[in-house]
Design an enzyme around this catalytic site. Structure first.
Site, mmCIF file in Angstrom:
data_model
loop_
_atom_site.group_PDB
_atom_site.id
_atom_site.type_symbol
_atom_site.label_atom_id
_atom_site.label_comp_id
_atom_site.label_asym_id
_atom_site.label_seq_id
_atom_site.Cartn_x
_atom_site.Cartn_y
_atom_site.Cartn_z
ATOM 1 N N CYS A 197 0.835 -1.210 0.000
ATOM 2 C CA CYS A 197 0.000 0.000 0.000
ATOM 3 C C CYS A 197 0.866 1.254 0.000
ATOM 4 O O CYS A 197 1.497 1.588 1.005
ATOM 5 C CB CYS A 197 -0.922 -0.035 1.223
ATOM 6 S SG CYS A 197 -1.836 1.494 1.514
ATOM 7 N N CYS A 216 -0.048 3.931 2.594
ATOM 8 C CA CYS A 216 0.351 3.480 3.933
ATOM 9 C C CYS A 216 1.793 3.872 4.224
ATOM 10 O O CYS A 216 2.135 4.286 5.341
ATOM 11 C CB CYS A 216 0.206 1.964 4.053
ATOM 12 S SG CYS A 216 -1.475 1.330 3.858
#
Length: 314
Positions: free
Chosen positions: A72, A75
């Site tokens: 991600c 993230c």
């Protein structure tokens, strides 16, 4: 993206009942990693098995829970911001990091439909905070509100700050400094200044076109810029109403990937690429290649998507 404001009171936005039941069972894994003073570390990884100890810790100090994954991109932008801000609170908050791929029960318990997802635990109860990558000033604002809420519920403790080892042999090696342009981009991302971050990465690539980290960083910043003010429901409605609208489909793919739905994002763009005339395919191919870089070439989903793209090209 949800409004990054803690609930006015503790509320059950997530269902932790199945994981809370584990608190009555002997832990199957080591307890929360300790700092040098034998107290909990300020930032630590948590698993399905160690979560009961995190619930118990939240009765002393608010616990910020960061649900993330290795693939991600947003993230990776948000994680360092959370760690930096939590550390600056000097033990009044701690950060528990949950890899959703490795801990499916926690991901299900927190109803993590998209990541990054950030929640808090106060006295064992969940407090939704925000979804998606947000800039550092907003993180600070949310944490201030979280501490106020925790105080209202009597959670006002602290954990000891880990002290540096007196022995040079035990000290962890310092992380290598970022190249100046990378540091400039990182600082800009933390401040929510995405155009400045993009400019720094672009300059780094101009100086070294093979700078893979700058290329990946630029892709992440461009993605964050495109989705920053987008409304997922409206975007999906527009894409459904106009299947041939390239811009509408690109936006939904961006939102899907930013929310962690990687296969959905790639599938949407590959399906669109397959039906477009050859002379209209370039924007879709360029977006796919950029998103491949955001996720990372080593990810099997990128490998599969690249294979399908190649078959459509030749």
């Amino acid at each position: 993206m949800t409004d990054p404001t803690p609930a006015a009171a503790l509320r059950g936005g997530v269902d932790l009942s199945s994981l809370r039941q584990r608190a009555n069972q002997p832990p199957a894994a080591p307890t929360i990693p300790a700092g040098a003073d034998s107290g909990p570390a300020l930032v630590f990884d948590v698993t399905d098995d160690t979560f009961p100890q995190v619930l118990e810790l939240s009765r002393t100090v608010p616990v910020v829970v960061d649900l993330w994954a290795e693939w991600c991109g947003p993230c990776k932008q948000l994680g360092p911001i959370l760690e930096k801000v939590v550390t600056e609170y000097a033990g009044r908050l701690v950060l528990a990091k949950v890899d959703v791929d490795a801990n499916p029960q926690l991901a299900q318990g927190f109803r993590a439909q998209s990541i990054p997802m950030v929640v808090a635990l106060v006295a064992g109860q969940p407090v939704p905070l925000f979804n998606g990558a947000v800039p550092e000033p907003q993180v600070r604002e949310v944490f201030e509100q979280l501490l106020q809420l925790a105080g209202q519920h009597g959670v006002t403790g602290t954990v000891p700050m880990p002290s540096a080892s007196a022995s040079g042999d035990d000290a962890e090696p310092a992380e290598p400094a970022m190249p100046p342009l990378h540091q400039e981009a990182f600082d800009a991302i933390e401040a929510g200044e995405y155009p400045r971050a993009a400019a720094a990465y672009e300059q780094a690539l101009a100086e070294n076109p093979r700078d893979a980290d700058a290329l990946a960083g630029l892709g992440q910043v461009r993605l964050l810029t495109r989705v920053a003010d987008a409304d997922l429901q409206a975007a999906r409605a527009a894409a459904a109403a106009s299947p041939a609208d390239i811009d509408a489909q690109l936006l939904v793919a961006d939102l899907d990937l930013a929310g962690g739905h990687v296969d959905d994002a790639f599938g949407r763009l590959l399906d669109l690429f397959a039906v477009l005339p050859t002379d209209e395919r370039a924007p879709v191919r360029e977006r796919l290649l950029e998103l491949f870089g955001v996720v990372g070439d080593a990810d099997p989903r990128v490998t599969r998507a690249r294979g399908r793209l190649s078959s459509l090209l030749f």
